[in-house]
Enzyme design. Structure first.
Site, PDB file in Angstrom:
ATOM      1  N   ASP A 107       0.828  -1.198   0.000  1.00  7.91           N
ATOM      2  CA  ASP A 107       0.000   0.000   0.000  1.00  7.91           C
ATOM      3  C   ASP A 107       0.871   1.260   0.000  1.00  7.91           C
ATOM      4  OD1 ASP A 107      -2.553   1.535   0.472  1.00  7.91           O
ATOM      5  OD2 ASP A 107      -1.524   1.988   2.344  1.00  7.91           O
TER       6      ASP A 107
ATOM      7  N   GLU B  38      -2.193  -5.197  -3.617  1.00 10.42           N
ATOM      8  CA  GLU B  38      -1.210  -4.441  -2.841  1.00 10.42           C
ATOM      9  C   GLU B  38      -0.171  -5.373  -2.225  1.00 10.42           C
ATOM     10  OE1 GLU B  38      -3.702  -0.463  -1.554  1.00 10.42           O
ATOM     11  OE2 GLU B  38      -3.765  -2.197  -0.224  1.00 10.42           O
TER      12      GLU B  38
END
Length: 259
Positions: A76, A148
């Site tokens: 992320d 992610e």
């Protein structure tokens, strides 16, 4: 605090150590290798790649401590940094507020889950039985988190340059779509949410026809919503044909309610 926790080289070696990761069996290795080829990425450590697809529901049910949450946390941050880099570099005349708005769209759950589906990450997820039965493979949050986590795994396995190249391929496209007001919309999810809210039922997809050789198939799909059929829509695979059928149905339904 023990000094060993502050040693970056030791932390990196622990993150990459193969014996600390679930080792895929031969069948799983073939699936992961095929994925790398399709996604145009390379992995030295397939165990790390495999870990990026392990949802916490699977680790909870098997009493394992390892799942993709830490990789997702790392990915992320890397995704955000790469996206900001691309926006800053390519949109030098846009104010900060505009860049922030564009970033919020291109790293949104809707966009990331759509990219994950395009990469067929939904087929690679390792879920617990309960999550599997509840449709976990179609959940946008799980798909976005897995993408992610994959970015985090690429970074650990091959470094920032490889992660940058991978992310740039899809984020640059999404940035262009936002600028042209044609950014990705997950019509299958939009249609499903609409049908559940309005009709209290799910849309029903049907394969109408397929043609062409195996390496170049064409599929025709239609979707039925509350007794009304929409389509058929054409795609290079069932999923793309379903998405197009969902778009036709969703746009028709939304337009009819606005009249």
């Amino acid at each position: 605090m023990p000094t060993s926790t502050l040693n970056p080289s030791k932390s990196k070696s622990l993150a990459l150590a193969p014996d600390l990761l679930p080792v895929p069996d031969s069948a799983r290795k073939k699936v992961l290798t095929a994925f790398c080829k399709t996604a145009d990425i390379r992995f030295k450590n397939l165990g790390l790649l495999n870990l990026s697809f392990v949802h916490r529901s699977a680790s909870n049910e098997s009493n394992q401590k390892t799942n993709n949450e830490r990789l997702e946390f790392l990915g992320d941050a890397i995704l955000g940094a790469i996206t900001v880099h691309l926006l800053y570099e390519n949109l030098d005349r846009r104010p900060e507020g505009d860049l922030a708005k564009i970033k919020s769209v291109v790293v949104s759950e809707d966009v990331l889950s759509g990219v994950a589906r395009e990469l067929q990450i939904d087929n690679l997820l390792i879920l617990g039985r309960g999550e599997e039965l509840s449709g976990g493979r179609t959940k946008k949050a799980i798909l976005a988190d897995a993408l992610e986590a994959l970015i985090g795994a690429i970074y650990l396995d091959s470094g920032y340059k490889s992660a940058f190249e991978f992310v740039s391929r899809f984020i640059s496209i999404e940035i262009d779509r936002v600028l042209e007001n044609r950014h990705y919309r997950d019509y299958k999810s939009l249609l499903q949410e609409y049908c559940q809210r309005v009709f209290r039922k799910y849309p029903d997809y049907t394969l109408i026809n397929r043609s062409g050789p195996e390496h170049s198939r064409i599929f025709w799909m239609e979707v039925k919503v509350d007794g009304q059929s929409y389509g058929p829509a054409v795609g290079r695979n069932k999923k793309s044909a379903e998405r197009e059928a969902a778009r036709l149905a969703y746009e028709a339904l939304v337009e009819s309610r606005s009249l």
